[in-house]
Design a protein around this motif. Structure first.
Motif, PDB file in Angstrom:
ATOM      1  N   ASP A  44       0.875  -1.032   0.014  1.00 31.42           N
ATOM      2  CA  ASP A  44       0.037  -0.092   0.023  1.00 31.42           C
ATOM      3  C   ASP A  44       0.941   1.187   0.047  1.00 31.42           C
ATOM      4  O   ASP A  44       0.413   2.257   0.515  1.00 31.42           O
ATOM      5  CB  ASP A  44      -0.908   0.121   1.272  1.00 31.42           C
ATOM      6  CG  ASP A  44      -1.960  -1.002   1.113  1.00 31.42           C
ATOM      7  OD1 ASP A  44      -2.318  -1.372  -0.199  1.00 31.42           O
ATOM      8  OD2 ASP A  44      -2.676  -1.465   2.286  1.00 31.42           O
ATOM      9  N   ALA A  45       2.195   1.133  -0.308  1.00 31.29           N
ATOM     10  CA  ALA A  45       2.982   2.156  -0.481  1.00 31.29           C
ATOM     11  C   ALA A  45       2.570   3.352  -1.524  1.00 31.29           C
ATOM     12  O   ALA A  45       1.808   2.913  -2.485  1.00 31.29           O
ATOM     13  CB  ALA A  45       4.419   1.757  -0.619  1.00 31.29           C
ATOM     14  N   VAL A  46       2.813   4.537  -0.950  1.00 31.61           N
ATOM     15  CA  VAL A  46       2.440   5.578  -2.289  1.00 31.61           C
ATOM     16  C   VAL A  46       3.625   5.516  -3.156  1.00 31.61           C
ATOM     17  O   VAL A  46       4.459   4.793  -3.124  1.00 31.61           O
ATOM     18  CB  VAL A  46       2.485   7.127  -1.338  1.00 31.61           C
ATOM     19  CG1 VAL A  46       1.907   7.327  -0.293  1.00 31.61           C
ATOM     20  CG2 VAL A  46       4.112   7.193  -1.046  1.00 31.61           C
ATOM     21  N   SER A  47       2.900   6.069  -4.426  1.00 29.62           N
ATOM     22  CA  SER A  47       3.849   5.821  -5.629  1.00 29.62           C
ATOM     23  C   SER A  47       5.124   6.640  -5.676  1.00 29.62           C
ATOM     24  O   SER A  47       6.151   6.226  -6.216  1.00 29.62           O
ATOM     25  CB  SER A  47       3.029   6.048  -6.996  1.00 29.62           C
ATOM     26  OG  SER A  47       2.826   7.460  -6.785  1.00 29.62           O
ATOM     27  N   ASP A  48       5.108   7.657  -5.037  1.00 28.94           N
ATOM     28  CA  ASP A  48       6.217   8.824  -4.999  1.00 28.94           C
ATOM     29  C   ASP A  48       6.460   9.258  -3.457  1.00 28.94           C
ATOM     30  O   ASP A  48       6.114  10.036  -3.241  1.00 28.94           O
ATOM     31  CB  ASP A  48       6.117   9.775  -5.754  1.00 28.94           C
ATOM     32  CG  ASP A  48       7.452  10.508  -6.044  1.00 28.94           C
ATOM     33  OD1 ASP A  48       8.521  10.656  -5.322  1.00 28.94           O
ATOM     34  OD2 ASP A  48       7.689  11.379  -7.125  1.00 28.94           O
ATOM     35  N   PRO A  49       7.229   8.489  -2.814  1.00 25.97           N
ATOM     36  CA  PRO A  49       7.392   9.047  -1.182  1.00 25.97           C
ATOM     37  C   PRO A  49       8.259  10.421  -0.988  1.00 25.97           C
ATOM     38  O   PRO A  49       7.749  11.101   0.011  1.00 25.97           O
ATOM     39  CB  PRO A  49       8.092   7.688  -0.513  1.00 25.97           C
ATOM     40  CG  PRO A  49       8.548   7.279  -1.605  1.00 25.97           C
ATOM     41  CD  PRO A  49       7.790   7.163  -2.767  1.00 25.97           C
ATOM     42  N   ALA A  50       9.004  10.453  -1.845  1.00 26.56           N
ATOM     43  CA  ALA A  50      10.160  11.686  -1.730  1.00 26.56           C
ATOM     44  C   ALA A  50       9.040  12.775  -2.106  1.00 26.56           C
ATOM     45  O   ALA A  50       8.796  13.813  -1.462  1.00 26.56           O
ATOM     46  CB  ALA A  50      11.118  11.633  -2.929  1.00 26.56           C
ATOM     47  N   ALA A  51       8.108  12.677  -3.016  1.00 25.82           N
ATOM     48  CA  ALA A  51       7.317  13.820  -3.413  1.00 25.82           C
ATOM     49  C   ALA A  51       6.289  14.105  -2.139  1.00 25.82           C
ATOM     50  O   ALA A  51       5.695  15.325  -1.887  1.00 25.82           O
ATOM     51  CB  ALA A  51       6.439  13.781  -4.739  1.00 25.82           C
ATOM     52  N   ALA A  52       5.775  12.930  -1.928  1.00 26.85           N
ATOM     53  CA  ALA A  52       4.787  13.035  -0.638  1.00 26.85           C
ATOM     54  C   ALA A  52       5.267  13.620   0.611  1.00 26.85           C
ATOM     55  O   ALA A  52       4.418  14.560   1.281  1.00 26.85           O
ATOM     56  CB  ALA A  52       4.151  11.780  -0.330  1.00 26.85           C
ATOM     57  N   THR A  53       6.449  13.487   0.962  1.00 28.68           N
ATOM     58  CA  THR A  53       7.039  14.212   2.077  1.00 28.68           C
ATOM     59  C   THR A  53       7.860  15.323   1.844  1.00 28.68           C
ATOM     60  O   THR A  53       8.188  16.065   2.872  1.00 28.68           O
ATOM     61  CB  THR A  53       8.130  13.210   2.800  1.00 28.68           C
ATOM     62  OG1 THR A  53       9.082  12.554   1.689  1.00 28.68           O
ATOM     63  CG2 THR A  53       7.286  11.750   3.055  1.00 28.68           C
ATOM     64  N   ARG A  54       8.102  15.745   0.739  1.00 29.87           N
ATOM     65  CA  ARG A  54       8.520  16.977   0.472  1.00 29.87           C
ATOM     66  C   ARG A  54       7.887  18.164   1.192  1.00 29.87           C
ATOM     67  O   ARG A  54       8.880  19.023   1.602  1.00 29.87           O
ATOM     68  CB  ARG A  54       8.774  17.238  -1.094  1.00 29.87           C
ATOM     69  CG  ARG A  54       9.811  18.279  -1.677  1.00 29.87           C
ATOM     70  CD  ARG A  54       9.920  18.369  -3.181  1.00 29.87           C
ATOM     71  NE  ARG A  54      10.736  17.160  -3.334  1.00 29.87           N
ATOM     72  CZ  ARG A  54       9.994  16.402  -4.522  1.00 29.87           C
ATOM     73  NH1 ARG A  54       8.746  16.612  -5.003  1.00 29.87           N
ATOM     74  NH2 ARG A  54      10.631  15.144  -4.918  1.00 29.87           N
ATOM     75  N   PRO A  55       6.850  18.370   1.119  1.00 34.69           N
ATOM     76  CA  PRO A  55       6.398  19.532   1.895  1.00 34.69           C
ATOM     77  C   PRO A  55       6.711  19.771   3.182  1.00 34.69           C
ATOM     78  O   PRO A  55       6.560  20.851   3.852  1.00 34.69           O
ATOM     79  CB  PRO A  55       4.750  19.398   1.875  1.00 34.69           C
ATOM     80  CG  PRO A  55       4.452  18.544   0.423  1.00 34.69           C
ATOM     81  CD  PRO A  55       5.898  17.611   0.553  1.00 34.69           C
ATOM     82  N   TRP A  56       7.042  18.628   3.748  1.00 33.71           N
ATOM     83  CA  TRP A  56       7.677  18.808   5.374  1.00 33.71           C
ATOM     84  C   TRP A  56       9.018  19.639   5.463  1.00 33.71           C
ATOM     85  O   TRP A  56       9.233  20.328   6.479  1.00 33.71           O
ATOM     86  CB  TRP A  56       7.867  17.456   5.898  1.00 33.71           C
ATOM     87  CG  TRP A  56       6.882  16.589   6.065  1.00 33.71           C
ATOM     88  CD1 TRP A  56       5.259  16.680   5.922  1.00 33.71           C
ATOM     89  CD2 TRP A  56       6.773  15.231   6.164  1.00 33.71           C
ATOM     90  NE1 TRP A  56       4.418  15.869   5.879  1.00 33.71           N
ATOM     91  CE2 TRP A  56       5.275  14.615   6.147  1.00 33.71           C
ATOM     92  CE3 TRP A  56       7.489  14.095   6.542  1.00 33.71           C
ATOM     93  CZ2 TRP A  56       4.961  13.104   6.438  1.00 33.71           C
ATOM     94  CZ3 TRP A  56       7.443  12.681   6.566  1.00 33.71           C
ATOM     95  CH2 TRP A  56       6.179  12.506   6.553  1.00 33.71           C
ATOM     96  N   ILE A  57       9.801  19.587   4.342  1.00 33.11           N
ATOM     97  CA  ILE A  57      10.963  20.243   4.303  1.00 33.11           C
ATOM     98  C   ILE A  57      11.251  21.542   4.492  1.00 33.11           C
ATOM     99  O   ILE A  57      10.121  22.296   3.629  1.00 33.11           O
ATOM    100  CB  ILE A  57      12.085  19.633   3.253  1.00 33.11           C
ATOM    101  CG1 ILE A  57      12.010  18.472   3.237  1.00 33.11           C
ATOM    102  CG2 ILE A  57      13.220  20.460   3.277  1.00 33.11           C
ATOM    103  CD1 ILE A  57      12.906  17.541   1.848  1.00 33.11           C
ATOM    104  N   GLY A  58      11.715  22.469   5.366  1.00 30.40           N
ATOM    105  CA  GLY A  58      11.449  23.698   5.642  1.00 30.40           C
ATOM    106  C   GLY A  58      10.450  24.398   6.350  1.00 30.40           C
ATOM    107  O   GLY A  58      10.218  25.438   6.919  1.00 30.40           O
TER     108      GLY A  58
END
Length: 228
Positions: A44-58
């Motif tokens: 059930d992983a998301v297709s692009d975890p880097a994109a999904a979590t990018r809003p957290w940065i900063g």
């Protein structure tokens, strides 16, 4: 398997490590750990975890939240929900250290990285809008066994069934947070046999069980030391 005390101890560690700190990087070591919901299935992983979590940065991490065995963390306008599964935990490492064994995802703030490690991979994190975290934490769960523990009459009302009390205590929609270990310990404190039927317990026994659950939660949390 982590139960409420272990998850609450984790929440307190994450509070000390992350709250009020800017997220400078997100390290996704296992793409399957970032899932579409709180599910035990790596598929059930998301297709692009880097994109999904990018809003957290900063953005800045808020105060970690917990209900039952679930964790929540607001990060700016986004955030995460986490479940430890059967073997998950959060540990602390220094920036630049190697990915820890079984490390799945790491949140880096100045001076440290909080890593979610999980040998069996039943645990996960999922991305959630900040305004939806409270509702997502509570969905399908009864009152929290530490923060919202019902008194004796309240427990009797929530457990008005004919099942053995130990089995009923594991039903998270009745009372959130107990698992096998702490349910049995609480019943031992209350001097109630695990096979007693809920509808056979007396008012005095329900009162004793409420006190015993509270005492067991407090004892178990205090007994859990720093683990990083």
């Amino acid at each position: 398997m982590p139960e409420l005390p272990e998850v609450e101890a984790t929440r307190r560690r994450l509070d000390a490590w992350l709250a009020g700190q800017p997220i400078v990087a997100v390290h996704v070591a296992d793409a399957s750990s970032v899932r579409t919901g709180l599910t035990s299935r790596p598929s059930d992983a998301v297709s692009d975890p880097a994109a999904a979590t990018r809003p957290w940065i900063g953005t800045v991490a808020g105060t970690p939240l917990r209900r039952g065995k679930r964790l929540g963390l607001r990060i700016g306008s986004s955030g995460l929900l986490a479940h430890l599964g059967m073997s998950g935990k959060w540990i602390r490492r220094a920036p630049g250290d190697p990915v820890p064994k079984f490390g799945r995802i790491g949140l880096e703030v100045p001076g440290r990285v909080a890593w979610f490690v999980d040998p069996r991979r039943f645990g996960c994190v999922t991305v959630c809008p900040a305004e939806a975290i409270d509702g997502a934490l509570a969905t399908g769960l009864g009152p929290d066994a530490l923060l919202e523990l019902p008194d004796g009459p309240g427990l009797a009302a929530r457990f008005a069934v004919k099942r053995p009390i130990k089995i009923a205590l594991l039903e998270q929609d009745r009372l959130a947070g107990l698992g096998n270990i702490h349910a049995v310990e609480a019943l031992w404190r209350a001097r109630i046999h695990p096979d007693r039927r809920c509808d056979a317990l007396t008012a005095a026994e329900w009162a004793a069980l409420s006190s015993a659950i509270g005492a067991q939660m407090t004892f178990a949390i205090a007994d859990l030391g720093e683990d990083d």
